[in-house]
Design a protein around this motif. Structure first.
Motif, mmCIF file in Angstrom:
data_model
loop_
_atom_site.group_PDB
_atom_site.id
_atom_site.type_symbol
_atom_site.label_atom_id
_atom_site.label_comp_id
_atom_site.label_asym_id
_atom_site.label_seq_id
_atom_site.Cartn_x
_atom_site.Cartn_y
_atom_site.Cartn_z
ATOM 1 N N ARG A 197 -0.269 -2.957 -1.783
ATOM 2 C CA ARG A 197 0.285 -1.604 -1.643
ATOM 3 C C ARG A 197 -0.195 -0.712 -2.783
ATOM 4 O O ARG A 197 -0.685 -1.190 -3.804
ATOM 5 N N VAL A 198 -0.017 0.588 -2.553
ATOM 6 C CA VAL A 198 -0.479 1.615 -3.497
ATOM 7 C C VAL A 198 0.750 2.240 -4.174
ATOM 8 O O VAL A 198 1.818 2.344 -3.560
ATOM 9 N N VAL B 270 -6.751 -2.486 0.701
ATOM 10 C CA VAL B 270 -5.549 -2.957 -0.001
ATOM 11 C C VAL B 270 -4.506 -3.425 1.017
ATOM 12 O O VAL B 270 -3.879 -4.483 0.861
ATOM 13 N N LEU B 271 -4.354 -2.656 2.076
ATOM 14 C CA LEU B 271 -3.399 -3.036 3.124
ATOM 15 C C LEU B 271 -3.808 -4.369 3.746
ATOM 16 O O LEU B 271 -2.986 -5.270 3.948
ATOM 17 N N PHE C 25 -3.213 0.036 -7.261
ATOM 18 C CA PHE C 25 -2.747 -0.834 -6.186
ATOM 19 C C PHE C 25 -2.365 -2.184 -6.768
ATOM 20 O O PHE C 25 -2.743 -2.535 -7.889
ATOM 21 N N VAL C 26 -1.603 -2.954 -5.981
ATOM 22 C CA VAL C 26 -1.316 -4.340 -6.327
ATOM 23 C C VAL C 26 -1.679 -5.183 -5.110
ATOM 24 O O VAL C 26 -1.445 -4.769 -3.973
ATOM 25 N N ILE C 27 -2.289 -6.327 -5.371
ATOM 26 C CA ILE C 27 -2.556 -7.269 -4.273
ATOM 27 C C ILE C 27 -2.035 -8.646 -4.689
ATOM 28 O O ILE C 27 -2.022 -8.972 -5.870
ATOM 29 N N PRO C 28 -1.576 -9.439 -3.716
ATOM 30 C CA PRO C 28 -0.986 -10.738 -4.053
ATOM 31 C C PRO C 28 -1.972 -11.640 -4.795
ATOM 32 O O PRO C 28 -3.189 -11.510 -4.650
ATOM 33 N N PHE C 29 -1.416 -12.594 -5.593
ATOM 34 C CA PHE C 29 -2.264 -13.535 -6.337
ATOM 35 C C PHE C 29 -3.126 -14.372 -5.384
ATOM 36 O O PHE C 29 -4.289 -14.634 -5.676
#
Ligand SMILES: Cc1cc2nc3c(=O)[nH]c(=O)nc-3n(C[C@H](O)[C@H](O)[C@H](O)COP(=O)(O)OP(=O)(O)OC[C@H]3O[C@@H](n4cnc5c(N)ncnc54)[C@H](O)[C@@H]3O)c2cc1C
Length: 444
Positions: free
Chosen positions: A395-396, A389-390, A318-322
Motif C-alpha cells: 500500500r501507499v 505495489v498493489l 509504499f510498504v510491501i510485505p517481507f
C-alpha cells in the motif's frame, strides 16, 4: 482566498483559510459546506487542501495544558509541534516518543497520519503514545476519544486524515532520555540483497534503523547504499565534549533556500553529485550524533522543498510485505530507475506490526520513500508504481501521496468500509472533506 499547497508544492488550491487561537474560534471557523484542518502543511500532497472550501490552520492553537514530570505525560493543544516539545521538554530529559523525519509537524498532524519513525518495529506508530484526545465533531459537540471511550472514533482518527473532525487536544507520553544524542553506526551494503539482510540483522540489536539507496547504482549493484542504525546515548557513554551539555537543543535552521530554484538546477548531473555526497556523509557518521542529524537531517535548511523548482516534487512511499520482498523491491527499483525520471532523496526501512487503526499506513514489510521532481511523465510512473505495489500486496502512504485513485486506494486499504462506517456515524453530512479525501473516496 489563500493559495495553499502541501510540502511537495506540486498541488495547489485556493481556500478560505482561518487560523483560530481558541476552541471557540475553531468552532466558529467550521464551514458546514466543507472544512479540513491543517497543521504545518508537511504532508506532501493534498491532505490539507480543500479547493474553494474552508481550511482551518491549527498552528496558533499551541498551548501546553498539563505536564506530569514523573511520567512524561503531556496534554496540549493540537497545534503544538514536535519542535516546540523538543525545545521545551528535551532540556528536562523528555523527547517525543515517536517522531517522523521532520520535527516541524503538529501533534494533530501526527495523529491524522498516524505517523511512524525509524523504529516502527519496536515502537509502533504515533497512536502508541497517545492516551486520549478531544475531538470537535461536525455536530459542534466536543467528545473525548480514547481506548475505552468512543474507541471507534479514537482509532479511526489515526490515519483518518482530518476527515472525522478537528482534534483539539491530546494527551501524549514522552520518552525519558538521558541525552539528546544517539549512539550510531553506518554499514555499507553493496546491493539490494545485502541491504535487506543488513536491515534485517540490525533490527534485532538497534531500535532505530534507516537506509539510503544510491539512485545511480543499477544492475548487480542495484540497491547499493548505506544503513544507519542507532539508539539513544546514555550520559556515561558520551565523549567529554558532548557530555558537558548532554541535553543540548538546537535553534531554528541557519540555512534557507530563499526562492524556488529554476528547474534546470536539478538535473541528472547535479543529482549525481548530491547523491554521491549523501552516500559519503551517511557512511562516515561519527559514533555519536545529535538528534537533529540523526532524526531530522533536512530540517537544517528552511524551505528545502523550493530546491525542486516551480513544478515542485512528489514523494512516493509504499510498504510491501517481507515475503518475496527482495524480488518485489528489485522489480520496483528497476521500474523507478529505468523510467527516465529523476528519483533522488530516499529512505528504506522495515515496519513492524500494524496498529489497530483501520487506515494507518504501516504494516509489516519493507517501506521505501523516494522523491521525484515533477516532470511530464511523473504521474504516469506513479500509476505504474501503484499497480506494482498493489500486486505485491502493499500500500501507499496518504501522507505523501498525490496520485492514488479511489479504486486502487480501496484495494490497498481493505478496512476502508469499517472506517466509512465511523465517518457516517460522526460526520453524517460530510462536513469534513479535503482534496485528498474526495480523490481517494474517503469524503464527498
Ligand atoms: C521532511 C519530511 C519528513 C517526513 N518524514 C516522515 C516520516 O518519517 N514518517 C511519517 O509518518 N511521516 C513523515 N512525514 C510526513 C509528516 O509527518 C505528516 O504528513 C504529518 O501529518 C504532517 O503534519 P502537519 O502538522 O504538517 O500536518 P498537515 O500536513 O498540515 O496535515 C496533515 C493531515 O493532518 C490533518 N490534521 C492536521 N491537524 C489536525 C487536527 N488538529 N485535527 C484533525 N486533523 C488534523 C490534516 O487535515 C491533514 O489531513 C514527513 C514529512 C516531511 C516534510
Amino acid at each position: 482566498m489563500t493559495r495553499l499547497s502541501g510540502w511537495g508544492a506540486n498541488l495547489h488550491a485556493d481556500s478560505v483559510l482561518k487560523e483560530p487561537e481558541s476552541e471557540a474560534q475553531i468552532k466558529a471557523s467550521i464551514d458546514r459546506a466543507g472544512t479540513i484542518a491543517r497543521g504545518l502543511g508537511r504532508s506532501y500532497g493534498d491532505a490539507a487542501l480543500n479547493a474553494h472550501g474552508r481550511v482551518v490552520g491549527l498552528g496558533r492553537f499551541d498551548r501546553y495544558l498539563a505536564f506530569d514530570d514523573a511520567t512524561g505525560t503531556l496534554t496540549c493543544e493540537s497545534g503544538v509541534s514536535l519542535a516546540d516539545i523538543i525545545r521545551d521538554f528535551a532540556p528536562r530529559g523528555w523527547f517525543p516518543m515517536i517522531t517522523p523525519g521532520t520535527k516541524f509537524v503538529t501533534v494533530g498532524g501526527c495523529i491524522a497520519n498516524d505517523v511512524h519513525g525509524k523504529a516502527h518495529h519496536v515502537q509502533g506508530c504515533f497512536s502508541a503514545c497517545v492516551e486520549t484526545m478531544t475531538v470537535l465533531l461536525a455536530s459542534g459537540d466536543i467528545v473525548t476519544a480514547n481506548r475505552t471511550e468512543n474507541a471507534d472514533l479514537f482509532w479511526a482518527t489515526f490515519g483518518g486524515m482530518g476527515l472525522l473532525g478537528v482534534v483539539l487536544t491530546a494527551t501524549v507520553r514522552l520518552r525519558k532520555v538521558e541525552t539528546t544524542y544517539f549512539r550510531q553506526k553506518a554499514i555499507r551494503a553493496g546491493g539490494l540483497e545485502a541491504m535487506l539482510a543488513t536491515l534485517d540483522e540490525y533490527d534485532r540489536t538497534f531500535p532505530y534503523s534507516v537506509a539510503t539507496i544510491d539512485v545511480f547504482a543499477t544492475g548487480s549493484r542495484l540497491g547499493r547504499g548505506v544503513v544507519v542504525v542507532g539508539d539513544h546515548a546514555n550520559r556515561g557513554e558520551l565523549p567529554a565534549r558532548l557530555a558537558a551539555n548532554p541535553l543540548r537543543v538546537s535553534g531554528p535552521p541557519r540555512l534557507t533556500v530563499p526562492f524556488r530554484f529554476p528547474e534546470i538546477t536539478l538535473n541528472r548531473a547535479s543529482i549525481r553529485v548530491l547523491d554521491a555526497a549523501i552516500q559519503r556523509i551517511q557512511a562516515r557518521k561519527p559514533s555519536f550524533g545529535h538528534y537533529d542529524d540523526f532524526f531530522y537531517p533536512l530540517d537544517g535548511i528552511a524551505h528545502w522543498n523550493r530546491a525542486y523548482g516551480r513544478r515542485g516534487f512528489t514523494q512516493y512511499q509504499f510498504v510491501i510485505p517481507f515475503a518475496d520482498g527482495l524480488r518485489r523491491l528489485h522489480d520496483t527499483l528497476t521500474a523507478i530507475f529505468s523510467a527516465g525520471e529523476l528519483p533522488f532523496l530516499n529512505v528504506l526501512k522495515r515496519f513492524g506490526r500494524a496498529s489497530e487503526a483501520p487506515l494507518s499506513f504501516p504494516r509489516e514489510g519493507y517501506t521505501l520513500a523516494i522523491d521525484f521532481p515533477i516532470r511530464t511523465n511523473t504521474a504516469a510512473l506513479m500509476k505504474r508504481l501503484d499497480a506494482a505495489v498493489l500486486d505485491a500486496g502493499g500500500r501507499v502512504y496518504l501522507g505523501k501521496d498525490s496520485y492514488l485513485d479511489a479504486i486502487t486506494f480501496r484495494a490497498m486499504y481493505p478496512q476502508i468500509d469499517a472506517w466509512l462506517e465511523v465517518k457516517a456515524k460522526y460526520d453524517p453530512q460530510g462536513v469534513f472533506t479535503s482534496n485528498l479525501g474526495r480523490r481517494v473516496g474517503l469524503a464527498r
